[in-house]
Scaffold this motif. Sequence first.
Motif, PDB file in Angstrom:
ATOM      1  N   ALA A  33       0.838  -1.208   0.000  1.00  0.00           N
ATOM      2  CA  ALA A  33       0.000   0.000   0.000  1.00  0.00           C
ATOM      3  C   ALA A  33       0.868   1.252   0.000  1.00  0.00           C
ATOM      4  O   ALA A  33       0.627   2.192  -0.762  1.00  0.00           O
ATOM      5  CB  ALA A  33      -0.937  -0.004   1.211  1.00  0.00           C
ATOM      6  N   GLY A  34       1.878   1.271   0.832  1.00  0.00           N
ATOM      7  CA  GLY A  34       2.743   2.439   0.928  1.00  0.00           C
ATOM      8  C   GLY A  34       3.588   2.657  -0.311  1.00  0.00           C
ATOM      9  O   GLY A  34       3.695   3.785  -0.821  1.00  0.00           O
ATOM     10  N   CYS A  35       4.181   1.594  -0.815  1.00  0.00           N
ATOM     11  CA  CYS A  35       5.039   1.686  -1.996  1.00  0.00           C
ATOM     12  C   CYS A  35       4.260   2.204  -3.197  1.00  0.00           C
ATOM     13  O   CYS A  35       4.692   3.135  -3.886  1.00  0.00           O
ATOM     14  CB  CYS A  35       5.627   0.305  -2.288  1.00  0.00           C
ATOM     15  SG  CYS A  35       6.701   0.223  -3.722  1.00  0.00           S
ATOM     16  N   SER A  36       3.107   1.619  -3.451  1.00  0.00           N
ATOM     17  CA  SER A  36       2.316   2.035  -4.606  1.00  0.00           C
ATOM     18  C   SER A  36       1.778   3.457  -4.426  1.00  0.00           C
ATOM     19  O   SER A  36       1.734   4.230  -5.391  1.00  0.00           O
ATOM     20  CB  SER A  36       1.175   1.050  -4.863  1.00  0.00           C
ATOM     21  OG  SER A  36       0.336   0.933  -3.734  1.00  0.00           O
ATOM     22  N   SER A  37       1.419   3.832  -3.215  1.00  0.00           N
ATOM     23  CA  SER A  37       0.906   5.181  -2.971  1.00  0.00           C
ATOM     24  C   SER A  37       1.970   6.240  -3.227  1.00  0.00           C
ATOM     25  O   SER A  37       1.687   7.295  -3.804  1.00  0.00           O
ATOM     26  CB  SER A  37       0.388   5.309  -1.542  1.00  0.00           C
ATOM     27  OG  SER A  37      -0.742   4.489  -1.364  1.00  0.00           O
ATOM     28  N   ILE A  38       3.185   5.975  -2.808  1.00  0.00           N
ATOM     29  CA  ILE A  38       4.284   6.906  -3.074  1.00  0.00           C
ATOM     30  C   ILE A  38       4.460   7.075  -4.580  1.00  0.00           C
ATOM     31  O   ILE A  38       4.586   8.195  -5.082  1.00  0.00           O
ATOM     32  CB  ILE A  38       5.581   6.413  -2.401  1.00  0.00           C
ATOM     33  CG1 ILE A  38       5.466   6.572  -0.887  1.00  0.00           C
ATOM     34  CG2 ILE A  38       6.803   7.162  -2.948  1.00  0.00           C
ATOM     35  CD1 ILE A  38       6.563   5.877  -0.092  1.00  0.00           C
ATOM     36  N   ASP A  39       4.450   5.962  -5.309  1.00  0.00           N
ATOM     37  CA  ASP A  39       4.571   6.028  -6.767  1.00  0.00           C
ATOM     38  C   ASP A  39       3.459   6.866  -7.386  1.00  0.00           C
ATOM     39  O   ASP A  39       3.715   7.728  -8.235  1.00  0.00           O
ATOM     40  CB  ASP A  39       4.491   4.629  -7.394  1.00  0.00           C
ATOM     41  CG  ASP A  39       5.690   3.770  -7.129  1.00  0.00           C
ATOM     42  OD1 ASP A  39       6.763   4.299  -6.783  1.00  0.00           O
ATOM     43  OD2 ASP A  39       5.554   2.533  -7.295  1.00  0.00           O
ATOM     44  N   ILE A  40       2.233   6.594  -6.991  1.00  0.00           N
ATOM     45  CA  ILE A  40       1.068   7.272  -7.586  1.00  0.00           C
ATOM     46  C   ILE A  40       1.144   8.778  -7.352  1.00  0.00           C
ATOM     47  O   ILE A  40       0.966   9.570  -8.283  1.00  0.00           O
ATOM     48  CB  ILE A  40      -0.243   6.682  -7.024  1.00  0.00           C
ATOM     49  CG1 ILE A  40      -0.407   5.244  -7.511  1.00  0.00           C
ATOM     50  CG2 ILE A  40      -1.447   7.538  -7.408  1.00  0.00           C
ATOM     51  CD1 ILE A  40      -1.415   4.433  -6.722  1.00  0.00           C
ATOM     52  N   VAL A  41       1.433   9.184  -6.127  1.00  0.00           N
ATOM     53  CA  VAL A  41       1.537  10.610  -5.817  1.00  0.00           C
ATOM     54  C   VAL A  41       2.671  11.232  -6.633  1.00  0.00           C
ATOM     55  O   VAL A  41       2.526  12.307  -7.213  1.00  0.00           O
ATOM     56  CB  VAL A  41       1.730  10.833  -4.304  1.00  0.00           C
ATOM     57  CG1 VAL A  41       2.109  12.273  -3.995  1.00  0.00           C
ATOM     58  CG2 VAL A  41       0.464  10.439  -3.546  1.00  0.00           C
TER      59      VAL A  41
END
Length: 140
Positions: free
Chosen positions: A48-56
């Motif tokens: 969740a954290g890894c993908s969220s950082i990428d998306i932002v």
Amino acid sequence: MKINLKRLNKDYHFETVNERGDVVHLDNKTDAEPKGASPMDLLLRAIAGCSSIDIVMILKKQHLELEDLQVEVEGFREDGAVPNVFKKIQVNFLLKGDVPASKAKRAVDLSMEKYCSVSKMLEKAAEINYAITLNGELIN
């Protein structure tokens, strides 16, 4: 990257510290009152954290800002299996903001299919599926 772990009690409560001094507590999920996350719980939090950082990051590069980003991750394991690894992981992205659906979808797709190191590592062991909701509408 380096992590140090220290046992804090006579049971399963551990403290982990990284090189920057960030602390994460671990515990056995079967304890009556766990004092930290389980290691498998941390894997789901990591995706969740890894993908969220990428998306932002992807959207910021396009000068697009999300009002809100939430991620729900559910891992499915085979009962009684040893080791009891995740066989399937479902990731639901809930995005809110003035972002075109095509750009939101592209950002999530790029993260999950190319950039997120955690999802790329976990997909070797588990089937990973994801869904994207933008402003209350499912877009994929």
